[in-house]
Design a protein around this motif. Structure first.
Motif, PDB file in Angstrom:
ATOM      1  N   ILE A   1      51.352  76.614  43.133  1.00  0.00           N
ATOM      2  CA  ILE A   1      50.424  77.585  42.555  1.00  0.00           C
ATOM      3  C   ILE A   1      49.998  78.572  43.643  1.00  0.00           C
ATOM      4  CG2 ILE A   1      49.521  76.030  40.779  1.00  0.00           C
ATOM      5  CD1 ILE A   1      46.991  75.787  42.550  1.00  0.00           C
ATOM      6  N   PHE A   2      49.512  79.709  43.195  1.00  0.00           N
ATOM      7  CA  PHE A   2      48.947  80.700  44.103  1.00  0.00           C
ATOM      8  C   PHE A   2      47.454  80.692  43.841  1.00  0.00           C
ATOM      9  CE2 PHE A   2      47.775  84.695  45.901  1.00  0.00           C
ATOM     10  CZ  PHE A   2      48.713  84.944  46.893  1.00  0.00           C
ATOM     11  N   ALA A   3      46.677  80.144  44.773  1.00  0.00           N
ATOM     12  CA  ALA A   3      45.236  79.999  44.615  1.00  0.00           C
ATOM     13  C   ALA A   3      44.511  81.124  45.349  1.00  0.00           C
ATOM     14  CB  ALA A   3      44.773  78.646  45.155  1.00  0.00           C
ATOM     15  N   VAL A   4      43.525  81.714  44.675  1.00  0.00           N
ATOM     16  CA  VAL A   4      42.710  82.786  45.253  1.00  0.00           C
ATOM     17  C   VAL A   4      41.275  82.286  45.323  1.00  0.00           C
ATOM     18  CG1 VAL A   4      41.981  85.184  45.041  1.00  0.00           C
ATOM     19  CG2 VAL A   4      44.218  84.490  44.159  1.00  0.00           C
ATOM     20  N   HIS A   5      40.684  82.343  46.519  1.00  0.00           N
ATOM     21  CA  HIS A   5      39.321  81.858  46.748  1.00  0.00           C
ATOM     22  C   HIS A   5      38.397  83.046  47.005  1.00  0.00           C
ATOM     23  CE1 HIS A   5      40.504  77.560  47.490  1.00  0.00           C
ATOM     24  NE2 HIS A   5      41.675  78.189  47.570  1.00  0.00           N
ATOM     25  N   PHE A   6      37.328  83.146  46.213  1.00  0.00           N
ATOM     26  CA  PHE A   6      36.342  84.218  46.360  1.00  0.00           C
ATOM     27  C   PHE A   6      35.059  83.626  46.952  1.00  0.00           C
ATOM     28  CE2 PHE A   6      39.108  85.427  42.857  1.00  0.00           C
ATOM     29  CZ  PHE A   6      39.395  86.745  43.155  1.00  0.00           C
ATOM     30  N   TYR A   7      34.621  84.153  48.112  1.00  0.00           N
ATOM     31  CA  TYR A   7      33.455  83.626  48.815  1.00  0.00           C
ATOM     32  C   TYR A   7      32.250  84.550  48.650  1.00  0.00           C
ATOM     33  CZ  TYR A   7      36.609  80.259  50.872  1.00  0.00           C
ATOM     34  OH  TYR A   7      37.512  79.240  51.045  1.00  0.00           O
ATOM     35  N   PRO A   8      31.020  84.004  48.843  1.00  0.00           N
ATOM     36  CA  PRO A   8      29.796  84.789  48.624  1.00  0.00           C
ATOM     37  C   PRO A   8      29.717  86.092  49.420  1.00  0.00           C
ATOM     38  CG  PRO A   8      29.242  82.466  48.843  1.00  0.00           C
ATOM     39  CD  PRO A   8      30.709  82.608  49.159  1.00  0.00           C
ATOM     40  N   ASP A   9      30.327  86.137  50.599  1.00  0.00           N
ATOM     41  CA  ASP A   9      30.262  87.357  51.424  1.00  0.00           C
ATOM     42  C   ASP A   9      31.410  88.323  51.121  1.00  0.00           C
ATOM     43  OD1 ASP A   9      32.425  86.004  52.510  1.00  0.00           O
ATOM     44  OD2 ASP A   9      31.687  86.053  54.571  1.00  0.00           O
ATOM     45  N   ASP A  10      32.087  88.139  49.998  1.00  0.00           N
ATOM     46  CA  ASP A  10      33.233  88.943  49.554  1.00  0.00           C
ATOM     47  C   ASP A  10      34.490  88.724  50.387  1.00  0.00           C
ATOM     48  OD1 ASP A  10      31.992  89.935  47.331  1.00  0.00           O
ATOM     49  OD2 ASP A  10      31.443  91.839  48.237  1.00  0.00           O
ATOM     50  N   THR A  11      34.503  87.668  51.192  1.00  0.00           N
ATOM     51  CA  THR A  11      35.738  87.247  51.840  1.00  0.00           C
ATOM     52  C   THR A  11      36.644  86.661  50.762  1.00  0.00           C
ATOM     53  OG1 THR A  11      34.609  86.721  53.911  1.00  0.00           O
ATOM     54  CG2 THR A  11      36.743  85.662  53.554  1.00  0.00           C
ATOM     55  N   VAL A  12      37.926  86.917  50.880  1.00  0.00           N
ATOM     56  CA  VAL A  12      38.910  86.357  49.949  1.00  0.00           C
ATOM     57  C   VAL A  12      39.992  85.673  50.769  1.00  0.00           C
ATOM     58  CG1 VAL A  12      40.614  86.875  48.162  1.00  0.00           C
ATOM     59  CG2 VAL A  12      38.470  88.168  48.248  1.00  0.00           C
ATOM     60  N   LYS A  13      40.336  84.449  50.383  1.00  0.00           N
ATOM     61  CA  LYS A  13      41.437  83.723  51.006  1.00  0.00           C
ATOM     62  C   LYS A  13      42.423  83.341  49.910  1.00  0.00           C
ATOM     63  CE  LYS A  13      38.877  81.667  54.832  1.00  0.00           C
ATOM     64  NZ  LYS A  13      38.491  80.401  55.472  1.00  0.00           N
ATOM     65  N   VAL A  14      43.704  83.332  50.258  1.00  0.00           N
ATOM     66  CA  VAL A  14      44.733  82.934  49.303  1.00  0.00           C
ATOM     67  C   VAL A  14      45.541  81.785  49.890  1.00  0.00           C
ATOM     68  CG1 VAL A  14      44.863  85.232  48.281  1.00  0.00           C
ATOM     69  CG2 VAL A  14      46.421  84.622  50.133  1.00  0.00           C
ATOM     70  N   LEU A  15      46.286  81.126  49.011  1.00  0.00           N
ATOM     71  CA  LEU A  15      47.029  79.955  49.440  1.00  0.00           C
ATOM     72  C   LEU A  15      48.153  79.680  48.448  1.00  0.00           C
ATOM     73  CD1 LEU A  15      47.114  77.419  51.322  1.00  0.00           C
ATOM     74  CD2 LEU A  15      45.532  76.352  49.720  1.00  0.00           C
ATOM     75  N   VAL A  16      49.342  79.407  48.961  1.00  0.00           N
ATOM     76  CA  VAL A  16      50.453  78.907  48.147  1.00  0.00           C
ATOM     77  C   VAL A  16      50.506  77.420  48.421  1.00  0.00           C
ATOM     78  CG1 VAL A  16      52.942  78.967  47.763  1.00  0.00           C
ATOM     79  CG2 VAL A  16      51.706  81.088  48.273  1.00  0.00           C
ATOM     80  N   THR A  17      50.347  76.604  47.355  1.00  0.00           N
ATOM     81  CA  THR A  17      50.203  75.167  47.572  1.00  0.00           C
ATOM     82  C   THR A  17      50.620  74.358  46.351  1.00  0.00           C
ATOM     83  OG1 THR A  17      48.640  73.436  48.253  1.00  0.00           O
ATOM     84  CG2 THR A  17      47.792  75.157  46.805  1.00  0.00           C
ATOM     85  N   THR A  18      50.879  73.090  46.584  1.00  0.00           N
ATOM     86  CA  THR A  18      51.088  72.132  45.497  1.00  0.00           C
ATOM     87  C   THR A  18      49.874  71.207  45.375  1.00  0.00           C
ATOM     88  OG1 THR A  18      52.216  70.631  47.024  1.00  0.00           O
ATOM     89  CG2 THR A  18      53.607  72.103  45.711  1.00  0.00           C
ATOM     90  N   LYS A  19      48.898  71.381  46.263  1.00  0.00           N
ATOM     91  CA  LYS A  19      47.702  70.533  46.265  1.00  0.00           C
ATOM     92  C   LYS A  19      46.570  71.209  45.479  1.00  0.00           C
ATOM     93  CE  LYS A  19      48.926  68.685  50.768  1.00  0.00           C
ATOM     94  NZ  LYS A  19      50.225  69.350  50.829  1.00  0.00           N
ATOM     95  N   ILE A  20      45.618  70.406  45.047  1.00  0.00           N
ATOM     96  CA  ILE A  20      44.448  70.949  44.360  1.00  0.00           C
ATOM     97  C   ILE A  20      43.229  70.757  45.245  1.00  0.00           C
ATOM     98  CG2 ILE A  20      45.396  70.571  42.051  1.00  0.00           C
ATOM     99  CD1 ILE A  20      43.553  68.091  41.853  1.00  0.00           C
ATOM    100  N   ILE A  21      42.212  71.550  44.972  1.00  0.00           N
ATOM    101  CA  ILE A  21      40.971  71.422  45.733  1.00  0.00           C
ATOM    102  C   ILE A  21      40.455  69.991  45.569  1.00  0.00           C
ATOM    103  CG2 ILE A  21      39.447  72.244  43.914  1.00  0.00           C
ATOM    104  CD1 ILE A  21      38.018  73.762  46.325  1.00  0.00           C
ATOM    105  N   GLY A  22      39.967  69.430  46.647  1.00  0.00           N
ATOM    106  CA  GLY A  22      39.538  68.036  46.649  1.00  0.00           C
ATOM    107  C   GLY A  22      40.560  67.124  47.316  1.00  0.00           C
ATOM    108  N   HIS A  23      41.809  67.555  47.390  1.00  0.00           N
ATOM    109  CA  HIS A  23      42.839  66.780  48.091  1.00  0.00           C
ATOM    110  C   HIS A  23      42.485  66.784  49.579  1.00  0.00           C
ATOM    111  CE1 HIS A  23      46.701  65.816  49.942  1.00  0.00           C
ATOM    112  NE2 HIS A  23      47.051  65.285  48.775  1.00  0.00           N
ATOM    113  N   PRO A  24      42.646  65.671  50.276  1.00  0.00           N
ATOM    114  CA  PRO A  24      42.260  65.607  51.692  1.00  0.00           C
ATOM    115  C   PRO A  24      42.954  66.645  52.585  1.00  0.00           C
ATOM    116  CG  PRO A  24      43.099  63.470  50.931  1.00  0.00           C
ATOM    117  CD  PRO A  24      43.160  64.411  49.779  1.00  0.00           C
ATOM    118  N   ASP A  25      44.137  67.098  52.209  1.00  0.00           N
ATOM    119  CA  ASP A  25      44.864  68.069  53.022  1.00  0.00           C
ATOM    120  C   ASP A  25      44.680  69.506  52.535  1.00  0.00           C
ATOM    121  OD1 ASP A  25      45.894  66.034  54.633  1.00  0.00           O
ATOM    122  OD2 ASP A  25      47.634  65.756  53.321  1.00  0.00           O
ATOM    123  N   TYR A  26      43.795  69.715  51.545  1.00  0.00           N
ATOM    124  CA  TYR A  26      43.574  71.076  51.061  1.00  0.00           C
ATOM    125  C   TYR A  26      42.812  71.838  52.137  1.00  0.00           C
ATOM    126  CZ  TYR A  26      43.041  74.749  47.572  1.00  0.00           C
ATOM    127  OH  TYR A  26      43.143  75.925  46.877  1.00  0.00           O
TER     128      TYR A  26
END
Length: 140
Positions: free
Chosen positions: A109-134
């Motif tokens: 999946i291509f995950a897009v993270h939106f943070y309170p200060d308008d920082t944006v991070k993206v990630l190509v991953t097979t893991k989901i949030i909460g996984h120890p290696d996320y």
């Protein structure tokens, strides 16, 4: 060789070259995670539309599809655009975001993270949030 044989050979070569071009990219699902106190009414990555995300929510919805390169390269970036608060629909916010290194085995999946200060991070991953290696834990 007769004409039919030549046509079969030409068709086969064209078919194989089309397949090799397609093997350089992958179409994967797009998902957003919102760590802001305000909702994301809409977002897109390089023109591929995502979904709306409740305040402090996301990660469970997926939209098909975004096309990525199967092979990561240094300097790979995407254009992320979003609008906050579905009731007010303010102006689009925009960020150019570097895509962190990934391998072909991590394409899921291509995950897009939106943070309170308008920082944006993206990630190509097979893991989901909460996984120890996320790599992007939910901020406190």
């Amino acid at each position: 060789m007769n004409r039919k044989s030549w046509l079969i050979i030409i068709f086969s070569i064209l078919h194989l070259s089309a397949c090799s071009r397609n093997n350089r990219t992958a179409s994967i699902e797009l998902s957003g995670l919102n760590y802001k106190e305000v909702g994301i009414a809409e977002f897109s990555v390089d023109g591929s539309n995502g979904h709306s995300i409740f305040p402090n929510g996301g990660g469970g919805a997926f939209v098909c599809c975004i096309t990525i390169q199967r092979t990561w390269h240094a300097g790979m970036k995407v254009n992320v655009r979003w609008i906050e608060d579905a009731k007010l629909l303010g102006p689009w916010k925009k960020r150019v975001v570097e895509v962190p290194k990934y391998t072909e085995h991590e394409i899921g999946i291509f995950a897009v993270h939106f943070y309170p200060d308008d920082t944006v991070k993206v990630l190509v991953t097979t893991k989901i949030i909460g996984h120890p290696d996320y790599p992007y834990p939910r901020p406190n």
